[in-house]
Scaffold this motif. Sequence first.
Motif, PDB file in Angstrom:
ATOM      1  N   MET A  69       0.753  -1.230   0.050  1.00  0.00           N
ATOM      2  CA  MET A  69       0.098  -0.119   0.151  1.00  0.00           C
ATOM      3  C   MET A  69       1.015   1.216   0.010  1.00  0.00           C
ATOM      4  SD  MET A  69      -2.866   1.469   2.886  1.00  0.00           S
ATOM      5  CE  MET A  69      -4.204   0.947   2.276  1.00  0.00           C
ATOM      6  N   LEU A  70       0.558   2.089  -0.817  1.00  0.00           N
ATOM      7  CA  LEU A  70       0.992   3.429  -0.792  1.00  0.00           C
ATOM      8  C   LEU A  70       0.088   4.466  -0.141  1.00  0.00           C
ATOM      9  CD1 LEU A  70       2.713   3.517  -4.508  1.00  0.00           C
ATOM     10  CD2 LEU A  70       3.623   2.908  -2.372  1.00  0.00           C
ATOM     11  N   PRO A  71       0.146   4.774   1.049  1.00  0.00           N
ATOM     12  CA  PRO A  71      -0.819   5.525   1.591  1.00  0.00           C
ATOM     13  C   PRO A  71      -0.641   7.261   1.407  1.00  0.00           C
ATOM     14  CG  PRO A  71       0.726   5.079   3.433  1.00  0.00           C
ATOM     15  CD  PRO A  71       1.094   4.382   2.123  1.00  0.00           C
ATOM     16  N   GLY A  72      -1.783   7.904   1.875  1.00  0.00           N
ATOM     17  CA  GLY A  72      -1.471   9.160   1.613  1.00  0.00           C
ATOM     18  C   GLY A  72      -0.936   9.941   2.697  1.00  0.00           C
ATOM     19  N   SER A  73      -0.471  11.279   2.534  1.00  0.00           N
ATOM     20  CA  SER A  73       0.556  11.766   3.362  1.00  0.00           C
ATOM     21  C   SER A  73       0.350  13.341   3.005  1.00  0.00           C
ATOM     22  CB  SER A  73       2.046  11.567   2.827  1.00  0.00           C
ATOM     23  OG  SER A  73       2.925  12.324   3.466  1.00  0.00           O
ATOM     24  N   PRO A  74       0.696  14.204   4.236  1.00  0.00           N
ATOM     25  CA  PRO A  74       0.834  15.565   4.080  1.00  0.00           C
ATOM     26  C   PRO A  74       1.785  16.185   3.001  1.00  0.00           C
ATOM     27  CG  PRO A  74       0.639  15.097   6.479  1.00  0.00           C
ATOM     28  CD  PRO A  74       0.960  13.862   5.597  1.00  0.00           C
ATOM     29  N   SER A  75       2.806  15.171   2.942  1.00  0.00           N
ATOM     30  CA  SER A  75       4.131  15.776   2.006  1.00  0.00           C
ATOM     31  C   SER A  75       3.435  15.600   0.472  1.00  0.00           C
ATOM     32  CB  SER A  75       5.200  14.907   2.270  1.00  0.00           C
ATOM     33  OG  SER A  75       4.954  13.574   1.771  1.00  0.00           O
ATOM     34  N   ASN A  76       4.407  16.063  -0.344  1.00  0.00           N
ATOM     35  CA  ASN A  76       4.126  16.205  -1.716  1.00  0.00           C
ATOM     36  C   ASN A  76       5.258  15.574  -2.407  1.00  0.00           C
ATOM     37  OD1 ASN A  76       1.675  18.304  -2.043  1.00  0.00           O
ATOM     38  ND2 ASN A  76       3.175  19.042  -0.489  1.00  0.00           N
ATOM     39  N   VAL A  77       4.889  15.003  -3.735  1.00  0.00           N
ATOM     40  CA  VAL A  77       5.957  14.473  -4.584  1.00  0.00           C
ATOM     41  C   VAL A  77       6.917  15.401  -5.185  1.00  0.00           C
ATOM     42  CG1 VAL A  77       6.423  12.852  -6.595  1.00  0.00           C
ATOM     43  CG2 VAL A  77       4.484  12.443  -5.276  1.00  0.00           C
ATOM     44  N   ALA A  78       8.212  15.324  -5.219  1.00  0.00           N
ATOM     45  CA  ALA A  78       9.185  16.346  -5.663  1.00  0.00           C
ATOM     46  C   ALA A  78       8.541  16.505  -7.130  1.00  0.00           C
ATOM     47  CB  ALA A  78      10.571  15.652  -5.385  1.00  0.00           C
ATOM     48  N   ALA A  79       8.575  17.768  -7.344  1.00  0.00           N
ATOM     49  CA  ALA A  79       7.958  18.345  -8.692  1.00  0.00           C
ATOM     50  C   ALA A  79       9.220  17.898  -9.758  1.00  0.00           C
ATOM     51  CB  ALA A  79       8.073  19.756  -8.917  1.00  0.00           C
ATOM     52  N   GLU A  80      10.299  17.550  -9.387  1.00  0.00           N
ATOM     53  CA  GLU A  80      11.579  17.303 -10.471  1.00  0.00           C
ATOM     54  C   GLU A  80      11.295  15.889 -10.720  1.00  0.00           C
ATOM     55  OE1 GLU A  80      13.419  20.078  -7.172  1.00  0.00           O
ATOM     56  OE2 GLU A  80      12.011  18.674  -7.346  1.00  0.00           O
ATOM     57  N   ARG A  81      10.553  15.066 -10.051  1.00  0.00           N
ATOM     58  CA  ARG A  81      10.206  13.856 -10.449  1.00  0.00           C
ATOM     59  C   ARG A  81       9.226  13.781 -11.971  1.00  0.00           C
ATOM     60  NH1 ARG A  81      12.686   9.282  -8.211  1.00  0.00           N
ATOM     61  NH2 ARG A  81      13.558  10.151  -6.246  1.00  0.00           N
ATOM     62  N   TYR A  82       8.480  15.012 -12.221  1.00  0.00           N
ATOM     63  CA  TYR A  82       7.848  14.955 -13.436  1.00  0.00           C
ATOM     64  C   TYR A  82       8.076  16.051 -14.200  1.00  0.00           C
ATOM     65  CZ  TYR A  82       4.864  17.639  -9.959  1.00  0.00           C
ATOM     66  OH  TYR A  82       4.333  18.393  -8.980  1.00  0.00           O
TER      67      TYR A  82
END
Length: 275
Positions: A69-82
């Motif tokens: 499972m990949l749950p939710g989080s207050p953190s954000n995926v780094a924009a450099e990833r996309y």
Amino acid sequence: MRKVLSVLPRPVVAVICDRIRYFEHPVHAVPETYLRALHESADVMPLLMPVSPEMLDLSTLLATVDGVMLPGSPSNVAAERYGAEPLPEHTLKDEYRDATVFALLPQLIAQGIPLLAICRGFQELNVFFGGTLNRAVHERPDALDHREGDHDRPLTCWYEDRHIVELTPGGLLASLADTTTPRVNSLHHQGVETLGKGLHTEARAPDGLVEAFTAPDAPGFLLGLQWHPEMSLCHSPFARQIFTRYGDACRQRQQSRLLSGENNNEFEAHCAISV
């Protein structure tokens, strides 16, 4: 004489952690609501998976778990990833989770490990498949405000159902719901801008935002949800069905794993009772 009974232990689902700080110590943690949903509605045993690639042995993980499972989080995926400009400095990020998730996903998907991804996890999967994210979906013309609202309200109010989602006819989610437009909660400021390659839309918000997807060509179960079904189990049969269906996929994976040639001895140890 030995009688073999079809009694198996619960499937094991690894839940990716966030790396946070607790009394100045780095801590790997997951909100309990995800763990309870897996235990109570998916009928699996959750285990926390640290966000530290050097701690994880991929071969051990693949031989041990029946789902991730990949749950939710207050953190954000780094924009450099996309391929976007970096997020503002004050934005909460988790480089440890990014590094771990994106390192594991190629083999998890290739090996058919059942994946359930919620909120941040949904966004991680979209980015992994080559999609992009909009960092402020509420600023789109004619968009809904998908954020959770005033943080001074009691936490339970954050997770109240906010809008319908329109389910794709013939899709996985449509087979689990008793309506084509179930109501869901909404707690996100980022969302899908472009959908990843090979992903199939399962649900959209009234403003057109993609709220759920599957990957039909993936070798195993894969479902991404922008909303939080783990917070709706007490009132939503649809939410419970999502976790039940995921649990069924994990049981299928478990049976395949234990029945494989390299695990025959393990399977017999679990299932054989001498009489």
